[in-house]
Design a protein around this motif. Structure first.
Motif, short mmCIF file in Angstrom:
data_model
loop_
_atom_site.label_atom_id
_atom_site.label_comp_id
_atom_site.label_asym_id
_atom_site.label_seq_id
_atom_site.Cartn_x
_atom_site.Cartn_y
_atom_site.Cartn_z
N GLU A 181 20.04 6.14 4.73
CA GLU A 181 21.27 6.90 4.51
C GLU A 181 21.23 8.33 5.05
O GLU A 181 22.28 8.88 5.41
CB GLU A 181 21.59 6.98 3.01
CG GLU A 181 21.94 5.65 2.37
CD GLU A 181 20.71 4.80 2.10
OE1 GLU A 181 19.62 5.39 1.84
OE2 GLU A 181 20.81 3.57 2.16
N SER A 182 20.05 8.96 5.09
CA SER A 182 20.03 10.40 5.36
C SER A 182 18.75 10.83 6.08
O SER A 182 17.77 10.09 6.14
CB SER A 182 20.16 11.19 4.05
OG SER A 182 19.03 10.95 3.22
N GLU A 237 16.48 14.34 5.80
CA GLU A 237 16.25 15.65 5.18
C GLU A 237 15.30 16.47 6.07
O GLU A 237 14.45 15.91 6.75
CB GLU A 237 15.60 15.48 3.81
CG GLU A 237 16.35 14.56 2.85
CD GLU A 237 15.43 14.13 1.73
OE1 GLU A 237 15.17 14.96 0.83
OE2 GLU A 237 14.96 12.98 1.77
N THR A 295 20.27 18.43 4.63
CA THR A 295 20.33 16.98 4.72
C THR A 295 21.46 16.58 5.66
O THR A 295 22.55 17.15 5.61
CB THR A 295 20.57 16.35 3.34
OG1 THR A 295 19.53 16.76 2.44
CG2 THR A 295 20.58 14.83 3.42
N PRO A 324 23.53 13.09 7.55
CA PRO A 324 23.71 11.64 7.51
C PRO A 324 22.84 10.97 8.57
O PRO A 324 22.77 11.44 9.72
CB PRO A 324 25.20 11.45 7.82
CG PRO A 324 25.83 12.78 7.50
CD PRO A 324 24.80 13.80 7.83
N ARG A 325 22.17 9.89 8.22
CA ARG A 325 21.29 9.20 9.17
C ARG A 325 22.07 8.77 10.42
O ARG A 325 21.54 8.80 11.54
CB ARG A 325 20.65 8.01 8.48
CG ARG A 325 19.90 7.05 9.39
CD ARG A 325 18.61 7.65 9.92
NE ARG A 325 17.88 6.65 10.70
CZ ARG A 325 16.99 5.79 10.20
NH1 ARG A 325 16.71 5.81 8.92
NH2 ARG A 325 16.39 4.92 10.98
#
Length: 261
Positions: free
Chosen positions: A114-115, A117, A185, A187-188
Motif C-alpha cells: 500500500e505505501s 515510508e 509516506t 502511496p506505493r
C-alpha cells in the motif's frame, strides 16, 4: 523486484564507514532499505573506544532487523529504538556525550503493497521515481544551508551546529534526534523505483554537476549502482588541480542502493 547495492571505501587502506542493506521479509509482502554514512571524526579522539565502522554496523544491523520485524512502527520510532540499542552496547565503556561520539547520516525506506515510508537524516539522499519518470530527491538540507563561516573549523562545528538547534543533526547516541529526521509516506502506486546515495556517490550531482537527479537515477537503472560509483571515482581522479574538490577529501566512501518495483 530488482535490487542492487554497491559500496566502496574512499581509501583502500581504511575500512568503509558506510553501511547498506536491503531487507525482504519472508512473507514476500514489502521490504526495506537502510543506508548509513559514518562520520569520520577529526584526529584527537571522540570519547569512544570503538570505531565508526563498529557503530554503523551495530546501528545498521539494528535498523535492518527492526524495519522488517516491526512493520507497523513508524520509521522515526525505529531509529530511536536502534539508537538506544546501539548506545547500550557501549555506554559502560565510552563517553557518549562527546560531540564526536560515533555517528552517521541515515536513509531508511520501507515499502508494503500500500505505501512507501521514508526517513532521511543529514546529507545522504533518497531518490524517488514515479511511474511517469519524474524523480524527486528527498533531502535533509540543514547542513547544506549553513553558511561556510559556521563550518570553518571542527571545533566551531562541534560547539555551535552539530546536533544543535539551528544547525544539523546526525544519528549518534541521543535517541531524540530521530524526531528531527525528514519523514513521510507515499502511496506505493506512485513509486516505481528508489535510489539511496551517500554523499560520496551523490558527488556526481552535487559536486561535479554531471547531471541532475533524474539523470543520476537513469544512469543507475541503465548501468547499475556500481557504474555510478565508478563515474564518481573517474571524476575525482581527473580533478588533479582540485578545481572542483578544493579542500574536500579526494575520495569519500560511496554507497548506492537501488530498488525497482
Amino acid at each position: 523486484m530488482r535490487t542492487e547495492l554497491a559500496s566502496e571505501p574512499g581509501d583502500a587502506d581504511r575500512p568503509n564507514e558506510d553501511f547498506a542493506g536491503v531487507g525482504l521479509p519472508a512473507s514476500g509482502q514489502g521490504g526495506s532499505l537502510v543506508v548509513l554514512d559514518g562520520v569520520t571524526p577529526p584526529r584527537g579522539g571522540a570519547g569512544c573506544r570503538h570505531s565508526v565502522p563498529w557503530f554503523t554496523a551495530r546501528l545498521g544491523g539494528a535498523l535492518s532487523e527492526l524495519t522488517v520485524s516491526l512493520p507497523d512502527v513508524p520509521l522515526a520510532d525505529l531509529l530511536s529504538r536502534a539508537l538506544v540499542r546501539t548506545a547500550d552496547a557501549h555506554v559502560e565503556t565510552c563517553d557518549l556525550s562527546h560531540p564526536r561520539t560515533p555517528q552517521a547520516t541515515v536513509v531508511l525506506a520501507r515499502w508494503s503493497p500500500e505505501s512507501v515510508e521514508y526517513l532521511v537524516l543529514s546529507d545522504s539522499v533518497l531518490l524517488v521515481e514515479s511511474p511517469d519518470g519524474a524523480v524527486t530527491p528527498l533531502l535533509d538540507d540543514r547542513l547544506a544551508l549553513l553558511p561556510r563561516s559556521a563550518l570553518a573549523t571542527d571545533a566551531l562545528v562541534d560547539a555551535t551546529v552539530r546536533n544543535k538547534e539551528g544547525g544539523f543533526f546526525t544519528a549518534a547516541a541521543d535517541p531524540s534526534v530521530a524526531a528531527r529526521a525528514v519523514t513521510g509516506t507515499l502511496p506505493r502506486a506512485e513509486v516505481r523505483a528508489l535510489a539511496a546515495l551517500t554523499d560520496g556517490a551523490a558527488r556526481w550531482v552535487e559536486k561535479f554537476r554531471e547531471g541532475d537527479w533524474t539523470e543520476c537515477l537513469a544512469l543507475v537503472r541503465k548501468e547499475g549502482s556500481r557504474a555510478l560509483v565508478d563515474r564518481v571515482r573517474a571524476l575525482e581522479r581527473a580533478d588533479t588541480d582540485r578545481v572542483v574538490l578544493g579542500r574536500s577529501k579526494t575520495h569519500d566512501d560511496a554507497t548506492v542502493v537501488y530498488v525497482e518495483f
